[in-house]
Design an enzyme around this catalytic site. Structure first.
Site, PDB file in Angstrom:
ATOM      1  N   GLU A 196       2.253  -6.153   7.462  1.00 16.99           N
ATOM      2  CA  GLU A 196       1.290  -5.174   7.988  1.00 16.99           C
ATOM      3  C   GLU A 196       1.263  -5.121   9.507  1.00 16.99           C
ATOM      4  O   GLU A 196       1.010  -4.079  10.105  1.00 16.99           O
ATOM      5  CB  GLU A 196      -0.120  -5.489   7.467  1.00 16.99           C
ATOM      6  CG  GLU A 196      -0.297  -5.347   5.975  1.00 16.99           C
ATOM      7  CD  GLU A 196      -0.110  -6.649   5.222  1.00 16.99           C
ATOM      8  OE1 GLU A 196      -0.636  -6.772   4.101  1.00 16.99           O
ATOM      9  OE2 GLU A 196       0.582  -7.550   5.750  1.00 16.99           O
TER      10      GLU A 196
ATOM     11  N   GLU B  44      -1.051  -9.643  -1.577  1.00 17.33           N
ATOM     12  CA  GLU B  44      -2.474  -9.886  -1.775  1.00 17.33           C
ATOM     13  C   GLU B  44      -2.808  -9.966  -3.260  1.00 17.33           C
ATOM     14  O   GLU B  44      -3.661 -10.766  -3.670  1.00 17.33           O
ATOM     15  CB  GLU B  44      -3.298  -8.794  -1.097  1.00 17.33           C
ATOM     16  CG  GLU B  44      -3.266  -8.887   0.414  1.00 17.33           C
ATOM     17  CD  GLU B  44      -4.054  -7.788   1.091  1.00 17.33           C
ATOM     18  OE1 GLU B  44      -4.938  -8.116   1.891  1.00 17.33           O
ATOM     19  OE2 GLU B  44      -3.786  -6.607   0.804  1.00 17.33           O
TER      20      GLU B  44
ATOM     21  N   ALA C 195       0.825  -1.207   0.000  1.00 21.51           N
ATOM     22  CA  ALA C 195       0.000   0.000   0.000  1.00 21.51           C
ATOM     23  C   ALA C 195       0.863   1.262   0.000  1.00 21.51           C
ATOM     24  O   ALA C 195       2.029   1.242   0.395  1.00 21.51           O
ATOM     25  CB  ALA C 195      -0.915   0.004   1.223  1.00 21.51           C
TER      26      ALA C 195
ATOM     27  N   GLY D 237       0.087  -5.408   0.304  1.00 20.60           N
ATOM     28  CA  GLY D 237      -0.909  -5.424  -0.752  1.00 20.60           C
ATOM     29  C   GLY D 237      -0.408  -6.094  -2.017  1.00 20.60           C
ATOM     30  O   GLY D 237      -1.189  -6.673  -2.774  1.00 20.60           O
TER      31      GLY D 237
END
Length: 250
Positions: free
Chosen positions: A127, A107, A61, A104
Site C-alpha cells: 500500500e 489483511e 483492494a 487487503g
C-alpha cells in the site's frame, strides 16, 4: 456470484470468485464475504470455515474502485478496503492461499486463525507505494504476528515475501506444495470440526486474547490515518499509474 459458499459435512467453504480481477476486494466482494460468514456462523452444523480464492487468493483492494473514492466518502462509509467481518467470526477460520495474498488480501489472512499456503504464494503490504497504508488492520495484526522490526520492513518497503519467509517469520501456519493448500486447509478444518465445539471456541478466544491487548486503539488509529491518506494528494496519481499499467483483461 462473487463469493461462493459450500458445505462439506461440518466444514463451510467460502470461495472468492472473481479470478479475472484476482479476487479484488470491491465493496460488492466485501459485502458478499461478510454475508457468507454470517450465513455459516448461523449454521449450527458448521464447526469450521475454510476461506480460499478461485485461481489466486486475493490481490488486495479494487484499485479502480478506490480511485473514485474521496476523503468525504471514506469517512462517511468508514471505508477500510477490506472485510473486517473475519475478525469477529467466532468459528475457526482457515485460509487456503494459492498465488497472491497482498494488501487487503494479506489483511484477510491476518484475521484468520490458520493460514496454509502453496509454496509459490506471495504475501505483503504494498500500500505504501500507492501513497496510503493498510486500512483493515494490517499494520496492527502484522506487528502482532511477526514483531515490530519485521512489520516495519514489510510495511515501509512494500516488498512481497515468499511463503517460505512468511512461515519463517510467523505470518502463516504451514507451507505445502502448490495446488495442495485447499486440500490441506479442508483437512485441518475437518480435524478442528471433530473436536468438542465449546472447547474449540474457548481455545480460540483464549489465544485471541493473548495477542489482542490494546488492539482496538491501534485499529482506530490505523483507520484514521488510512482515511487521511485520501486527502494528501499522493494517492490518486499512483492509483492512475497502476491502472494504466494493468492488464487489459482488468
Amino acid at each position: 456470484m462473487v463469493v461462493e459458499v459450500d458445505r462439506q459435512g461440518a466444514v463451510g467453504i467460502v470461495t472468492l470468485n472473481l479470478p479475472e480481477a484476482r479476487n479484488a476486494l470491491s465493496r460488492e466482494m466485501i459485502r458478499a464475504l461478510a454475508a457468507a460468514l454470517d450465513e455459516l456462523e448461523r449454521d449450527a452444523a458448521i464447526a469450521a470455515i475454510v476461506l480460499s480464492g478461485r485461481e489466486v487468493f486475493c490481490a488486495g483492494a479494487d484499485i479502480a474502485e478506490m480511485r473514485g473514492i474521496d476523503l468525504a466518502t471514506v469517512l462517511a462509509e468508514d471505508f477500510s478496503g477490506c472485510c473486517d467481518r473475519l475478525a469477529t467470526c467466532a468459528k475457526p477460520l482457515i485460509a487456503a492461499v494459492e498465488g497472491y495474498a497482498i494488501g487487503g488480501g494479506c489483511e484477510l489472512i491476518e484475521m484468520c486463525d490458520l493460514v496454509i499456503a502453496g509454496i509459490g504464494a506471495k504475501f505483503g503490504h504494498p500500500e505504501i507505494a500507492f501513497g496510503t497504508l493498510s486500512g483493515g488492520g494490517g499494520t496492527q495484526r502484522l506487528a502482532r504476528a511477526v514483531g515490530r522490526a519485521r512489520a516495519m520492513d514489510l510495511i515501509l518497503t512494500g516488498r512481497l515475501i515468499s511463503a517460505i519467509e512468511a512461515e519463517r517469520i510467523g505470518l502463516i501456519s504451514r507451507v505445502v506444495e502448490d495446488g495442495e493448500a485447499h486440500q490441506a486447509a479442508r483437512e485441518a478444518a475437518k480435524l478442528i470440526a471433530a473436536h468438542p465445539v465449546r472447547a474449540v471456541r474457548f481455545a480460540k478466544q483464549a489465544v485471541d486474547r493473548a495477542v489482542s491487548a490494546g488492539l482496538a486503539d491501534g485499529l482506530a488509529l490505523e483507520r484514521r490515518l488510512f482515511h487521511l491518506s485520501f486527502a494528501t494528494g499522493e494517492l490518486p496519481p499512483r492509483l492512475d499509474r497502476f491502472l494504466t499499467r494493468r492488464s487489459p483483461r482488468r
